[in-house]
Design a protein around this motif. Sequence first.
Motif, PDB file in Angstrom:
ATOM      1  N   GLY A 142       0.809  -1.211   0.000  1.00  0.00           N
ATOM      2  CA  GLY A 142       0.000   0.000   0.000  1.00  0.00           C
ATOM      3  C   GLY A 142       0.845   1.265   0.000  1.00  0.00           C
ATOM      4  O   GLY A 142       0.533   2.238  -0.694  1.00  0.00           O
ATOM      5  N   THR A 143       1.936   1.253   0.773  1.00  0.00           N
ATOM      6  CA  THR A 143       2.837   2.410   0.801  1.00  0.00           C
ATOM      7  C   THR A 143       3.480   2.637  -0.559  1.00  0.00           C
ATOM      8  O   THR A 143       3.625   3.787  -1.009  1.00  0.00           O
ATOM      9  CB  THR A 143       3.917   2.208   1.871  1.00  0.00           C
ATOM     10  N   MET A 144       3.864   1.566  -1.228  1.00  0.00           N
ATOM     11  CA  MET A 144       4.471   1.685  -2.559  1.00  0.00           C
ATOM     12  C   MET A 144       3.505   2.324  -3.549  1.00  0.00           C
ATOM     13  O   MET A 144       3.890   3.200  -4.344  1.00  0.00           O
ATOM     14  CB  MET A 144       4.894   0.293  -3.053  1.00  0.00           C
ATOM     15  N   MET A 145       2.245   1.920  -3.500  1.00  0.00           N
ATOM     16  CA  MET A 145       1.265   2.476  -4.428  1.00  0.00           C
ATOM     17  C   MET A 145       1.009   3.957  -4.158  1.00  0.00           C
ATOM     18  O   MET A 145       0.945   4.764  -5.097  1.00  0.00           O
ATOM     19  CB  MET A 145      -0.045   1.682  -4.329  1.00  0.00           C
ATOM     20  N   VAL A 146       0.875   4.320  -2.897  1.00  0.00           N
ATOM     21  CA  VAL A 146       0.620   5.723  -2.563  1.00  0.00           C
ATOM     22  C   VAL A 146       1.834   6.580  -2.920  1.00  0.00           C
ATOM     23  O   VAL A 146       1.690   7.700  -3.442  1.00  0.00           O
ATOM     24  CB  VAL A 146       0.252   5.859  -1.076  1.00  0.00           C
ATOM     25  N   ALA A 147       3.028   6.084  -2.653  1.00  0.00           N
ATOM     26  CA  ALA A 147       4.237   6.828  -3.021  1.00  0.00           C
ATOM     27  C   ALA A 147       4.345   6.981  -4.532  1.00  0.00           C
ATOM     28  O   ALA A 147       4.740   8.039  -5.039  1.00  0.00           O
ATOM     29  CB  ALA A 147       5.469   6.126  -2.461  1.00  0.00           C
ATOM     30  N   ALA A 148       3.998   5.934  -5.280  1.00  0.00           N
ATOM     31  CA  ALA A 148       4.018   6.019  -6.739  1.00  0.00           C
ATOM     32  C   ALA A 148       3.020   7.058  -7.241  1.00  0.00           C
ATOM     33  O   ALA A 148       3.310   7.817  -8.183  1.00  0.00           O
ATOM     34  CB  ALA A 148       3.709   4.652  -7.348  1.00  0.00           C
ATOM     35  N   ALA A 149       1.842   7.112  -6.627  1.00  0.00           N
ATOM     36  CA  ALA A 149       0.844   8.104  -7.021  1.00  0.00           C
ATOM     37  C   ALA A 149       1.327   9.523  -6.737  1.00  0.00           C
ATOM     38  O   ALA A 149       1.163  10.431  -7.567  1.00  0.00           O
ATOM     39  CB  ALA A 149      -0.471   7.833  -6.288  1.00  0.00           C
ATOM     40  N   ALA A 150       1.935   9.728  -5.569  1.00  0.00           N
ATOM     41  CA  ALA A 150       2.428  11.060  -5.212  1.00  0.00           C
ATOM     42  C   ALA A 150       3.530  11.511  -6.166  1.00  0.00           C
ATOM     43  O   ALA A 150       3.538  12.661  -6.631  1.00  0.00           O
ATOM     44  CB  ALA A 150       2.941  11.053  -3.772  1.00  0.00           C
ATOM     45  N   ASN A 151       4.459  10.634  -6.488  1.00  0.00           N
ATOM     46  CA  ASN A 151       5.543  10.991  -7.407  1.00  0.00           C
ATOM     47  C   ASN A 151       5.028  11.241  -8.821  1.00  0.00           C
ATOM     48  O   ASN A 151       5.542  12.110  -9.535  1.00  0.00           O
ATOM     49  CB  ASN A 151       6.595   9.886  -7.425  1.00  0.00           C
ATOM     50  N   SER A 152       4.013  10.489  -9.241  1.00  0.00           N
ATOM     51  CA  SER A 152       3.437  10.693 -10.568  1.00  0.00           C
ATOM     52  C   SER A 152       2.735  12.042 -10.655  1.00  0.00           C
ATOM     53  O   SER A 152       2.866  12.767 -11.653  1.00  0.00           O
ATOM     54  CB  SER A 152       2.463   9.557 -10.900  1.00  0.00           C
ATOM     55  N   LEU A 153       1.964  12.389  -9.621  1.00  0.00           N
ATOM     56  CA  LEU A 153       1.302  13.693  -9.603  1.00  0.00           C
ATOM     57  C   LEU A 153       2.323  14.828  -9.577  1.00  0.00           C
ATOM     58  O   LEU A 153       2.108  15.888 -10.189  1.00  0.00           O
ATOM     59  CB  LEU A 153       0.374  13.789  -8.398  1.00  0.00           C
ATOM     60  N   ASN A 154       3.422  14.618  -8.869  1.00  0.00           N
ATOM     61  CA  ASN A 154       4.484  15.614  -8.845  1.00  0.00           C
ATOM     62  C   ASN A 154       5.010  15.900 -10.251  1.00  0.00           C
ATOM     63  O   ASN A 154       5.232  17.060 -10.629  1.00  0.00           O
ATOM     64  CB  ASN A 154       5.605  15.125  -7.927  1.00  0.00           C
ATOM     65  N   GLN A 155       5.190  14.868 -11.055  1.00  0.00           N
ATOM     66  CA  GLN A 155       5.687  15.059 -12.416  1.00  0.00           C
ATOM     67  C   GLN A 155       4.619  15.645 -13.338  1.00  0.00           C
ATOM     68  O   GLN A 155       4.943  16.359 -14.288  1.00  0.00           O
ATOM     69  CB  GLN A 155       6.195  13.732 -12.970  1.00  0.00           C
ATOM     70  N   VAL A 156       3.347  15.345 -13.059  1.00  0.00           N
ATOM     71  CA  VAL A 156       2.276  15.938 -13.851  1.00  0.00           C
ATOM     72  C   VAL A 156       2.248  17.451 -13.651  1.00  0.00           C
ATOM     73  O   VAL A 156       2.116  18.226 -14.612  1.00  0.00           O
ATOM     74  CB  VAL A 156       0.919  15.307 -13.476  1.00  0.00           C
ATOM     75  N   PHE A 157       2.385  17.887 -12.410  1.00  0.00           N
ATOM     76  CA  PHE A 157       2.316  19.319 -12.111  1.00  0.00           C
ATOM     77  C   PHE A 157       3.589  20.065 -12.523  1.00  0.00           C
ATOM     78  O   PHE A 157       3.556  21.281 -12.689  1.00  0.00           O
ATOM     79  CB  PHE A 157       2.058  19.533 -10.616  1.00  0.00           C
TER      80      PHE A 157
END
Length: 443
Positions: A142-157
Motif C-alpha cells: 500500500g505504501t508503494m502504491m501511494v508513493a508512486a501516485a504522489a511521485n506521478s502527480l508531482n511530475q504531472v504538475f
Amino acid sequence: MWRITRRHLSPSKQTHLISFLTSPPPITTTTSIIHSSSSSIPISQPYSSTIPRISSSSAQSNPDYSAKLGFGIERTGREGLGLGVERVGGDLVGRVWGYGKCYWELSKAKLSMLVVATSGTGHVLGSGHTIDLPGLCWTCAGTMMVAAAANSLNQVFEVKNDAKMKRTQNRPLPSGRISVSHALMWASTVGIVGTSLLASKANMLAAGLAASNLFLYAFLYTPLKQIHPVNTWVGAVVGAIPPLLGWAAASGNISLNGLILPAALYFWQIPHFMALAYLCRNDYAAGGFKMFSLADASGRRTALVALRNCLYLVPLGYLAYEWGVTSGWFCLESSLLTLAITATALSFYFDRSTKNARRMFHASLLYLPVFMGGLIFHRLSDNWDHHMDNGLTTTVHNPNYIERDDNVESSRKQKKSTSRTQRRPPVAYASAAPFPFLPAPSY
C-alpha cells in the motif's frame, strides 16, 4: 507443401503435374507475381497458359503469399502466417514494455522503494515481539502504491519545469512518451488502490496517514517548490510520515517511542537535500524552483543549515535506548554514525566546494540504511525484554545482592514507565531553534 484439393486428375494431367513438381521453377528478375483470375483453372486450357510462374525472389520477399495454381493445387503460406503472428506478438510486448517503463519512471521507483523501506522499518519496530509478516507485506504494498501516485502527480504538475532541466527533460511527460491524461489516470488508480489496501488490510489510521502524505507532497510541497524555499522543510515532514505510517499499521496507535525514526528522517533529509540543491543549483534555477541554495551565493548558510541538522541527529540513539526501543549498543553505534555524517557537513562548511557537497550527499545516502538496520538489529521486543529481566534476578545467589538488585530493577522499571508517560517530543533534546513544522521543544 502441395496438396490436391478439387478433383482427380486424368493421366495426361498427372504427367504434367509430375514434371512441374520435379522441375525447379525458373529464376527471373521480375518482381511481379501473376495471380490466377479464378480459384480453379479449367482443364481444357493448355498447360503453358494455365500454370503461373512464381519467381523465387518474389516468394522469398513475400513469405505470407498464398498462390493458387492450376489442376486444383493450392499453396498456403504457413511460414508467413507464423511470421505475422510473431510480428504482432513482438509489437504487443514492446508496447507493454514501453508503458511499464513509463510507469516505472513516473513512480520514481527507487525513491518509492526507499519510502517503503522506512515504512517497513516502522512496522517492524511497532510490532513488539511478534512480527505480522502478511501485515508487513500489505503495508509495504500500500505504501508503494501511494508513493508512486504522489511521485506521478508531482511530475504531472511540474512537466513544464522538468522540460527546462537537463536532469529531468528525458522523463516520460517532458519527452512526450506518455500523455498527461494517461499519467493522471495512472496516479489516481494506484493512489486509490493503495489507500484502500491500507484501510482494509491495516487500519484507518495508517490509511489516513498515507492519504494526508499524498496530499502534502502533491498539493503543498510541489507548488511550494516554485514559491518559497520553505519547501525543503515541508518535504522533510512528508519524508518523516511513512515510518509513522508503518508503526501505526503494526500497533494501531502513535506513541512516543514511535517517533524516533520519523525524527531521524526529518533531520536527515535537511543535509541530504541541501547537498543535492547545492550540486544541482543551476538546474533548479533553470527550472524555476525556489531552493534555499539559490538565495545563498556563497553557500555558507546552506552548509550551516546542513551542519545544524546533523547535530540534531546526535541524541536520537540515546533516546531510542532511554525509551526502550533499542539496546544500549545502538546508542553507541548511532552516535558514531552521526559523528561521521557531521564530519562531512563540517568539512563542507569550511570548504564549500562541489567535492565536499558530493561527499556529504554520499554520506547521507549511507547514513539512513545503516541507521534503520541498527534499529531493527538492536530493537527490544516485549518478550526479549522480559527474558532479560528474569536473567537479572536469577544470576545472583547472595540474598543481600538479590534484594539490592530487586530495588534497582524496580527503580529502573519506574523510571522507564515515567519516561514513557511523559509525552515529550523528540526535539526536546535538540536545539531551541524554531521549526515551522514540529512542536516547540518542552524541557
